[in-house]
Motif scaffolding. Structure first.
Motif, mmCIF file in Angstrom:
data_model
loop_
_atom_site.group_PDB
_atom_site.id
_atom_site.type_symbol
_atom_site.label_atom_id
_atom_site.label_comp_id
_atom_site.label_asym_id
_atom_site.label_seq_id
_atom_site.Cartn_x
_atom_site.Cartn_y
_atom_site.Cartn_z
ATOM 1 N N LYS A 4 22.729 -2.986 -7.915
ATOM 2 C CA LYS A 4 21.577 -3.500 -7.166
ATOM 3 C C LYS A 4 21.905 -3.606 -5.671
ATOM 4 N N ASP A 5 23.106 -4.068 -5.361
ATOM 5 C CA ASP A 5 23.509 -4.172 -3.948
ATOM 6 C C ASP A 5 23.559 -2.805 -3.281
ATOM 7 N N MET A 6 24.075 -1.808 -3.998
ATOM 8 C CA MET A 6 24.223 -0.484 -3.414
ATOM 9 C C MET A 6 22.871 0.229 -3.284
ATOM 10 N N VAL A 7 21.938 -0.046 -4.184
ATOM 11 C CA VAL A 7 20.588 0.508 -4.042
ATOM 12 C C VAL A 7 19.973 0.042 -2.734
ATOM 13 N N VAL A 8 20.090 -1.252 -2.457
ATOM 14 C CA VAL A 8 19.536 -1.807 -1.213
ATOM 15 C C VAL A 8 20.292 -1.269 0.000
ATOM 16 N N ALA A 9 21.609 -1.149 -0.119
ATOM 17 C CA ALA A 9 22.405 -0.630 0.996
ATOM 18 C C ALA A 9 22.029 0.798 1.347
#
Length: 231
Positions: free
Chosen positions: A57-62
């Motif tokens: 989820k963090d990397m999708v947003v990043a």
């Protein structure tokens, strides 16, 4: 008649001083294709399942995409309708023939106009179902075919993608293993697209432009939770 492909390969062979018929070289290639050696796996991908999902989820947003984490697939139609309303888009979505998408309770959103098929470039929003997600980079793995046409990955301005939490792997190599297990030796879909964030380019004066070669917006609909203690 010699094709341009034949001409290129012949030039490479002359430069290397080989004919492509040498037994040791053929054995080496055959062994590599049969053995499926794994590439390097980043340490950040080798983490417990719950942490892996959080990293995804963090990397999708990043990667400049957006994400909704839904408790179940039944929430997808409402999430699609909310996305379109939130961006002042027409209540119309084009999806492929994926059985998982077909089984969703679309009747809960009577104002949402759902079409099925490949994109011809005139649709503003498309919906696909991913084969897998990759936590190390927030990547979505898309398989081509009538269930999820590749045109939906490329042509609509807004691409919405459903991915099951249980299908989020830590790394790329694990996904390739899953693909081989699903399709069998020597068989693959025509295309396997790896999508990380919306389309972008900085070719012109190093200025980042979203939507340069495809959707300018990517929205991930992550569905479900992992079982406690899942690998």
């Amino acid at each position: 008649m010699t094709s341009s492909r034949d001409t290129v390969f012949a030039s490479v062979r002359r430069a290397l001083g080989v004919t492509s018929l040498e037994a040791p070289r053929r054995q080496e290639v055959d062994g590599r294709l049969a053995g499926h050696p794994r590439g390097l796996v980043p340490a950040r991908a080798q983490i417990p399942a719950v942490e892996r999902l959080a990293l995804f989820k963090d990397m999708v947003v990043a990667a400049a995409a957006s994400i909704d984490h839904l408790p179940s697939a039944d929430e997808v139609p409402s999430a699609v309708a909310a996305y379109l309303r939130g961006r002042n888009l027409p209540p119309t979505i084009l999806r492929g023939g994926d059985a998982r998408l077909a089984s969703l309770p679309w009747h809960r959103e009577p104002n949402l106009d759902v079409w099925i098929g490949a994109s011809d470039g005139r649709q503003l929003a498309g919906l696909s179902h991913a084969f897998a997600g990759v936590a190390e980079s927030g990547t979505l793995v898309m398989l081509s075919g009538p269930d999820n046409p590749s045109t939906l990955n490329l042509l609509p301005d807004h691409h919405l993608v459903v991915v099951d939490a249980a299908d989020v792997a830590g790394d790329y190599e694990s996904v390739w293993t899953r693909l081989r297990e699903r399709f069998g030796p020597g068989v693959m879909p025509r295309t396997v697209n790896w999508i990380t964030g919306p389309s972008r380019s900085a070719d012109i004066e190093q200025t980042l432009l979203l939507g340069a070669h495809g959707p300018r917006s990517l929205h991930v609909l992550l569905v479900g939770e992992l079982l406690v203690g899942g690998a």
